[in-house]
Design a protein around this motif. Structure first.
Motif, mmCIF file in Angstrom:
data_model
loop_
_atom_site.group_PDB
_atom_site.id
_atom_site.type_symbol
_atom_site.label_atom_id
_atom_site.label_comp_id
_atom_site.label_asym_id
_atom_site.label_seq_id
_atom_site.Cartn_x
_atom_site.Cartn_y
_atom_site.Cartn_z
ATOM 1 N N GLU A 1 3.338 8.423 2.739
ATOM 2 C CA GLU A 1 3.277 7.497 1.610
ATOM 3 C C GLU A 1 4.636 7.502 0.912
ATOM 4 O OE1 GLU A 1 0.918 6.723 -2.635
ATOM 5 O OE2 GLU A 1 0.278 8.362 -1.311
ATOM 6 N N SER B 1 3.110 3.879 4.056
ATOM 7 C CA SER B 1 2.321 3.093 3.106
ATOM 8 C C SER B 1 3.089 2.995 1.785
ATOM 9 C CB SER B 1 0.943 3.724 2.877
ATOM 10 O OG SER B 1 1.057 5.027 2.355
ATOM 11 N N ASN C 1 2.870 1.469 -2.256
ATOM 12 C CA ASN C 1 1.979 0.977 -3.303
ATOM 13 C C ASN C 1 2.409 -0.408 -3.751
ATOM 14 O OD1 ASN C 1 0.025 3.255 -4.233
ATOM 15 N ND2 ASN C 1 1.986 4.275 -3.872
ATOM 16 N N GLU D 1 -0.572 -0.476 -0.034
ATOM 17 C CA GLU D 1 -1.712 0.068 -0.771
ATOM 18 C C GLU D 1 -1.959 -0.758 -2.025
ATOM 19 O OE1 GLU D 1 -1.616 4.203 -1.655
ATOM 20 O OE2 GLU D 1 -0.959 4.798 0.346
ATOM 21 N N SER E 1 -4.737 -1.282 -5.505
ATOM 22 C CA SER E 1 -5.759 -0.598 -6.286
ATOM 23 C C SER E 1 -7.067 -1.377 -6.209
ATOM 24 C CB SER E 1 -5.323 -0.463 -7.751
ATOM 25 O OG SER E 1 -5.293 -1.733 -8.367
ATOM 26 N N CYS F 1 -4.327 -0.767 2.657
ATOM 27 C CA CYS F 1 -5.113 0.405 2.265
ATOM 28 C C CYS F 1 -5.631 0.202 0.842
ATOM 29 C CB CYS F 1 -4.268 1.678 2.297
ATOM 30 S SG CYS F 1 -3.274 1.889 3.776
ATOM 31 N N ASP G 1 -6.425 2.092 -2.443
ATOM 32 C CA ASP G 1 -6.113 3.376 -3.073
ATOM 33 C C ASP G 1 -7.168 3.757 -4.102
ATOM 34 O OD1 ASP G 1 -4.608 5.632 -3.467
ATOM 35 O OD2 ASP G 1 -3.181 4.692 -4.830
ATOM 36 N N ASP G 2 -7.368 5.063 -4.290
ATOM 37 C CA ASP G 2 -8.286 5.590 -5.316
ATOM 38 C C ASP G 2 -9.667 4.971 -5.225
ATOM 39 O OD1 ASP G 2 -6.458 7.335 -6.350
ATOM 40 O OD2 ASP G 2 -5.779 6.000 -7.941
ATOM 41 N N LYS H 1 -8.605 5.215 0.698
ATOM 42 C CA LYS H 1 -8.036 6.483 0.256
ATOM 43 C C LYS H 1 -8.911 7.056 -0.857
ATOM 44 C CE LYS H 1 -3.640 7.188 0.519
ATOM 45 N NZ LYS H 1 -2.165 7.229 0.316
ATOM 46 N N SER I 1 -9.776 9.217 -3.957
ATOM 47 C CA SER I 1 -8.999 9.676 -5.101
ATOM 48 C C SER I 1 -8.919 11.199 -5.144
ATOM 49 C CB SER I 1 -9.631 9.158 -6.396
ATOM 50 O OG SER I 1 -9.033 9.767 -7.518
#
Length: 561
Positions: A338, A394, A396, A426, A428, A454, A456-457, A477, A479
């Motif tokens: 990442e 990856s 964000n 990634e 959210s 992806c 995330d969290d 992913k 968290s």
């Protein structure tokens, strides 16, 4: 026939009474009609090739232009009253609309149409209202607020009165804008403005300074407790649930308060100290207020300095990307990493994302730096490929990047240059809650480019399984908040087991973040988790260090410290 019509149209525009101006995508002027020449005092030859900033009078603040560029870059027409500067330095008022023009997904031009506002064409009282009031909320604007504050200070000095200045900022507002859209955000601002106004005394001044930033001027305050009472009333009122177009929203606000004369004797100092108190109050959680304190002011001034310095970080080569490796639990090998952004400030040292990202947002640089990070990640992938390392990276992705109208096209151009199929983006979970049609269309466009997405969290927000299935997400992913509590916490264990089961049923892989010990690793391995990353294997390291670690045949068989 078509040629004749084009000539007639060009003539009609050139002699039209409305001001017509066309620029390229950078704001360079390509065409103006006679009305623009008459209003500005410039000739066409003097304007062609110039940037439209030539008309800036200094009457509008940075937030005005920030909102303008945000609207038009998203493909929306922006309408407002502009105070422009003529060639001779005098000003004129133009009621103007700026419309972006696209060729497919590519922004190519801006077309501005407007009319000059004068005493003959518009009632002067209405014009005065447009100049002194925020047109969306009806509150006074920044310019009038500071005029009134300076007047109140001159009165207070003679009468030895105390007065209070409130800096008010809505909590969670950026999330509403990013997920539900600016049309919902605007409705929230209107409701919040009404609620703030209802909490102050008659004679107190409420203003919207820009964005989700409000201010209140309280004259003849008496003791400090009266200011605290007003602040509590505002927080309680704004925190009441808001329903907008069938969306039930929870908004709160943070407030900073400064007092004349102890916190400052001029308008700018008083407001700066109130703003400092507000920003530092935010760090203790939403829905609070605080009075100016010396320590808070120093910290806020440091933040202001950082927001200024970050604007030069790219050109000064101060931004760094580190990589946290990801381990495949089946093969035991490092299979990817990442990308994590850091800022190496020349005097203050290294700043991590939790400090850096809010600064980038406040400075309006989140998109520019986001594009730079993606480009750097692609270059690193190519370096690893030349070394024989088959590693994915990856990156964000912020909501600001995804909502750009031409984002997929930008990514297509980048992929064509870099030729990388190892890039992952990634997002959210919140980005799947707002404009689903727009978000999913963008995600499908990325998938067609060969870019894996992806989530995330996962598990920390409220996206539905239907949304998840439609979004074509490839990796979930988990968290680190859940991973931190296993084994031993039954709720977190159950959540992780459910996430893995749901993901596998939809042909998605699962990555766990924040793995720090063997007990966590054993739990995740037994439940069928696919990928892990965390300090048990490595913290963020350089691309070269990742290359060296990738040579390990099976990291899980190697003794870990």
């Amino acid at each position: 026939m078509a040629k004749e019509f084009t000539e007639v149209l060009q003539h009609a525009i050139s002699v039209a009474s409305h001001l017509v101006l066309i620029t390229d995508a950078t704001g360079r002027i390509l065409y103006v009609n006679e009305a623009v020449e008459n209003a500005s005092g410039y000739t066409q030859n003097e304007l062609i090739g110039q940037n439209c900033r030539i008309f800036k009078s200094g009457a509008h603040d940075a937030l005005f232009y920030s909102r303008l560029w945000l609207s038009i870059s998203m493909g929306e027409t922006y309408s407002a009253l502009f105070i422009n500067k003529r060639k001779d330095g005098s000003t004129y008022y133009e009621d103007k609309a700026i419309t972006p023009v696209f060729d497919g997904e590519k922004l190519t031009h801006f077309v501005s149409t407007g009319k000059v506002i004068s005493g003959q064409s518009k009632d002067l009282e209405q014009l005065s209202d447009m100049i002194t009031h925020d047109q969306m909320t009806g509150l006074f604007n920044r310019m009038y607020f500071f005029q009134r504050l300076r007047h109140a200070l001159s009165q207070g000095k003679r009468r030895q009165d105390q007065l209070g200045v409130f800096s008010i900022d809505l909590d969670f507002f950026k999330k509403i804008n990013d997920t539900l859209g600016h049309h919902i955000g605007d409705e929230v601002l209107i409701i919040a403005a009404k609620r703030i106004t209802e909490c102050v005394r008659e004679g107190d001044l409420c203003a919207r300074l820009g964005g989700d930033e409000f201010a209140v001027l309280v004259e003849n305050t008496g003791d400090v407790s009266s200011l605290a009472t007003i602040a509590k009333k505002i927080i309680n009122a704004v925190s009441e649930p808001i329903e907008v177009q069938r969306h039930q929203l929870n908004v709160s606000c943070s407030i900073g308060i400064s007092i004349y004369p102890q916190d400052g004797t001029d308008a700018e100092t008083l407001y700066r100290h109130a703003d400092s108190a507000m920003y530092l109050t935010k760090s203790s959680g939403p829905g609070h207020f605080n009075f100016t304190q010396k320590k808070l002011t120093e910290e806020s001034e440091l933040r202001f300095r950082l927001e200024n310095d970050i604007r030069y970080a790219l050109e000064r080569d101060e931004l760094r990307i580190y990589y946290q490796p990801q381990v495949d639990l089946t093969s035991g090998r490092f299979v990817g990493a990442e990308a994590l952004l850091r800022w190496e400030h020349p005097l203050l040292g290294l700043f991590s994302p939790d400090i850096l990202l809010p600064i980038l947002e406040e400075a309006g640089m989140i998109r520019e730096v986001g594009e730079w990070v993606i480009t750097q990640a692609c270059e690193q992938i190519r370096i690893w490929e030349r070394e024989g390392n088959d590693l994915e990276v990856s990156v964000n992705l912020s909501g600001h990047q995804l909502i750009q109208r031409n984002f997929v096209e930008q990514m297509a151009q980048l992929m064509e240059r870099q030729c990388s199929t190892k890039l992952q983006l990634e997002i959210s979970e919140d980005l799947l809650i707002g404009d689903m049609v727009l978000a999913i269309d963008k995600l499908h466009g990325l998938e067609r480019l060969g870019i894996k997405v992806c989530l995330d969290d996962f598990g920390t927000s409220r996206s539905s399984l239907a949304q998840l299935k439609r979004s074509h997400i490839k990796i979930l992913k988990i968290s680190k908040d859940f991973v931190r509590q296993i084994p031993g916490n039954e709720d977190s264990e159950a959540i992780i087991e459910s996430i893995i089961a749901v993901a596998h049923s939809m042909d998605m892989r699962v990555a766990a973040v924040g793995v720090e010990n063997e007990r966590q690793l054993d739990f995740l391995t037994e439940r069928g988790c696919d990928l892990v990353q965390g300090y048990m294997f490595s913290g963020p390291i350089t691309g070269q260090e990742v290359s060296e670690m990738a040579r390990e045949p099976n990291i899980l068989l190697k003794p870990l410290n």
